[in-house]
Design an enzyme around this catalytic site. Structure first.
Site, short mmCIF file in Angstrom:
data_model
loop_
_atom_site.label_atom_id
_atom_site.label_comp_id
_atom_site.label_asym_id
_atom_site.label_seq_id
_atom_site.Cartn_x
_atom_site.Cartn_y
_atom_site.Cartn_z
N SER A 182 38.80 42.06 27.79
CA SER A 182 38.99 43.18 28.70
C SER A 182 40.31 43.90 28.45
CB SER A 182 38.91 42.71 30.15
OG SER A 182 37.57 42.40 30.47
N SER A 235 29.50 41.85 24.24
CA SER A 235 30.79 41.99 24.91
C SER A 235 30.68 42.95 26.10
CB SER A 235 31.87 42.44 23.95
OG SER A 235 31.46 43.57 23.22
N ASN A 250 29.03 40.92 28.91
CA ASN A 250 29.57 39.66 29.39
C ASN A 250 31.08 39.53 29.43
OD1 ASN A 250 26.93 38.31 29.63
ND2 ASN A 250 26.89 38.54 27.42
N TYR A 251 31.80 40.39 28.73
CA TYR A 251 33.24 40.18 28.63
C TYR A 251 34.12 41.34 29.09
CZ TYR A 251 32.26 35.97 26.00
OH TYR A 251 31.82 34.74 25.65
N LEU A 252 33.55 42.53 29.15
CA LEU A 252 34.39 43.68 29.47
C LEU A 252 34.27 44.04 30.94
CD1 LEU A 252 33.56 45.75 26.28
CD2 LEU A 252 35.55 44.29 26.74
#
Length: 577
Positions: free
Chosen positions: A416, A531, A534-536
């Site tokens: 992030s 991403s 799930n990650y940003l």
DNA sequence: GCGCTGACTTAGCACAACTTGA
DNA sequence: TCAAGTTGTGCTAAGTCAGCGC
């Protein structure tokens, strides 16, 4: 009292975003501090795979060149193999061995005594039959296709939703996985094994006591109906390959998933506040007298710097041989005191989750390098690099450094923060929309590279690149023509104006195509979706869109907008991760 | 501590659905 | 209108991590 009033409003208009956001905050802050996930849960249960339909009698199976009529059970399993005939899997020894062993279990004793060699089995008629069926499905009439669509929609409406605490929520996977052959990823020792059909008697239903319980198919029974409101799943069963439990849960757009997602990013933001302290701490720990502390500190450095996964131990021989940080072995790294003009270079080469290769050469601090040399001393290639460390030790340590901190929070945090930094660095308010989106994708790509999110280059990649290039060339010619015409249109002011705007339009189109080509080329082997999903922290993207005047639809498709509804609602232009 | 299990998140791939340009 | 190309969705495997019993 106030809370009660709010709930009433929510019941009245469950889909109103603003209100569901309120319920969201209430839920997190007040309602469920004791591990209770819901108070009321009602659903219709799972949809089972359709029963096996025997092959028509003209579709034959041959053994050793001779036609052989198989029993329905044996035939069904044979069709699983036939359907995969064109796949590389069916050429692999382990796949064939596992399949044949499990297939034999489904045969009658007579069949078993006859069919002793898989090489002598001829599945081509079956395979051709399924190909023809697929073809027929594709070339169905519009009306037929519409009928199928309507039927699917009906199933979705009936089984695809549940009621959880006054909200009608979408269920993620309400269909039970059909039987088939297990396809592991990478070199999986169990590939080809038979994944058996799930029956109502295998199913555990979870719902609230005071709900209308789902009804099993006529004459059948559930394994169990329970009322556990400390978990979020609606249905579960035990799968026969690994013996693990599978679940039916809610869609990412649901309150319960959204809340959890939000929490995840809040934890990552808390890490942002103390990451400097933690980094100083592990750098100190590189010097520790204790080996276990040095190992912990070096591993944490990798997790932080390279966004490696934690790396739990795995049971040998049960799954593909993959590793994460804590389970790295000596054979997975190489040390170069000097490499290409850089000092203290570590070369990583190992298979990570899903057997995706991680390859990276990174210069590290001298202390890290010296420590790694120490950890590798007197070890065999297949010995653990961090022999005094595992994920449980690491996570216990992290928990002490910050409440809720675990290894994977570093991946979320670094992903992030990288997006936010890259967006700041790469985008310019002055640019046009395609250029801004290219920059967004580049920022997204930086994260995907960090997290090693790869994909197989699309089968049509080269061709589609060529096509795009042809278009670009054509557009360039067009532009040249337009320029010539503008030049020759000197006298008439109106014609001149028209030609000018035409030239401008073509320039825009050309630029758009060129940007598209760059974007696609850079994306060849990189998957951006993982991403993004799930990650940003989605609030970073929402804020960026607002600041840059980009419609959110350009960044998130419908599903993504539903998943991130909470963020779209919440984030203002000045949001800082 | 230690192994095991259950619950939940993260992951890439296959194919369906939609879009586009001839 | 149709085929080819592109994007979105569903599927399910494969991780992480907490908690439990010993």
């Amino acid at each position: 009292m106030k809370k009660l009033k709010l709930y009433c409003v929510i019941i009245g208009n469950a889909l109103n975003r603003r209100q569901s956001l309120f319920s969201f905050i209430i839920a997190t802050k007040e309602r469920y501090t004791d591990g209770v996930k819901w108070k009321f849960l009602e659903h219709k249960g799972p949809v089972f795979a359709p029963p096996y339909e025997p092959l028509p009698s003209n579709v034959k199976f041959y053994y050793d060149g001779k036609h052989m009529k198989l029993s329905p059970q044996a035939e069904e399993v044979a069709t699983f193999f036939a359907k995969m005939l064109d796949h590389e899997y069916t050429t692999k020894d382990i796949f064939r061995k596992n399949f044949f062993k499990d297939w034999k279990k489904e045969m009658t004793s007579e069949e078993r005594s006859k069919i002793t060699d898989l090489k002598k089995c001829n599945f081509t008629e079956m395979s051709d039959y399924f190909k023809a069926q697929a073809e027929a499905r594709k070339s169905k009439t519009k009306e037929d296709k519409l009928k199928i669509k309507e039927e699917n929609e009906r199933m979705l409406q009936e089984y695809g939703f549940c009621v959880m605490d006054n909200h009608k929520e979408r269920i993620a996977n309400f269909r039970i996985e059909p039987p088939g052959l297990f396809r592991g990823r990478g070199d999986h020792p169990k590939m080809g094994m038979l994944k058996r059909r799930i029956r109502p008697e295998d199913i555990i239903i979870n719902c609230s006591k005071d709900s209308k319980h789902p009804v099993p198919p006529p004459g059948r029974k559930w394994k169990e109906v329970r009322h556990d409101n400390k978990v979020t799943w609606l249905v579960s069963w035990t799968e026969n390959i690994q013996g693990s439990i599978k679940y039916i849960m809610l869609n990412p757009s649901s309150r319960i998933k959204g809340e959890k997602d939000w929490q995840k990013y809040e934890t990552a933001r808390r890490l942002k506040k103390c990451v400097d302290r933690i980094r100083n701490q592990y750098r100190e720990d590189w010097k520790s007298k204790e080996m276990r502390i040095r190992q912990r500190a070096v591993a944490l450095y990798f997790i932080d710097k390279l966004a490696l996964r934690a790396g739990n131990e795995k049971e040998e021989g049960e799954t593909a041989d993959t590793v994460g940080c804590c389970s790295l072995r000596v054979e997975h790294i190489k040390l170069y005191p000097e490499n290409d003009g850089q000092e203290f270079v570590v070369e990583f080469d190992f298979l990570g989750k899903d057997s995706i290769r991680y390859y990276n050469k990174v210069p590290v601090e001298k202390r890290v390098f010296k420590n790694l040399q120490l950890f590798m001393e007197n070890k065999e290639p297949d010995d653990d690099l961090f022999d005094r460390l595992n994920t449980s030790i690491l996570n216990k340590h992290l928990q002490e450094l910050m409440d809720g901190l675990t290894a994977k929070v570093f991946r979320t945090y670094n992903a992030s923060i990288t997006l936010q930094q890259q967006l700041k660095e790469l985008t310019n308010v002055e640019e046009n929309i395609p250029a801004k989106i290219l920059s967004y994708n580049r920022a997204n790509r930086a994260v995907a590279i960090l997290c090693n999110h790869q994909r197989a280059p699309p089968k049509t990649f080269e061709k589609s690149m060529q096509n795009l290039q042809t278009k670009i060339d054509a557009k360039r010619d067009q532009l040249a023509d337009a320029k010539r015409e503008l030049k020759s249109a000197k006298a008439d002011a109106k014609v001149r104006r028209d030609e000018k705007s035409k030239k401008y339009r073509i320039e825009e189109q050309l630029m758009k195509l060129e940007v598209q080509a760059t974007d696609r080329e850079e994306n060849k082997q990189i998957a951006l979706g993982t991403s993004k999903l799930n990650y940003l922290d989605p609030r970073i993207s929402v804020a960026w869109c607002k600041k840059m005047g980009i419609p959110i639809e350009k960044i998130y498709n419908k599903t993504q907008r539903e998943k991130f509804a909470w963020a779209i609602d919440m984030a203002e232009e000045d949001y800082e991760f």
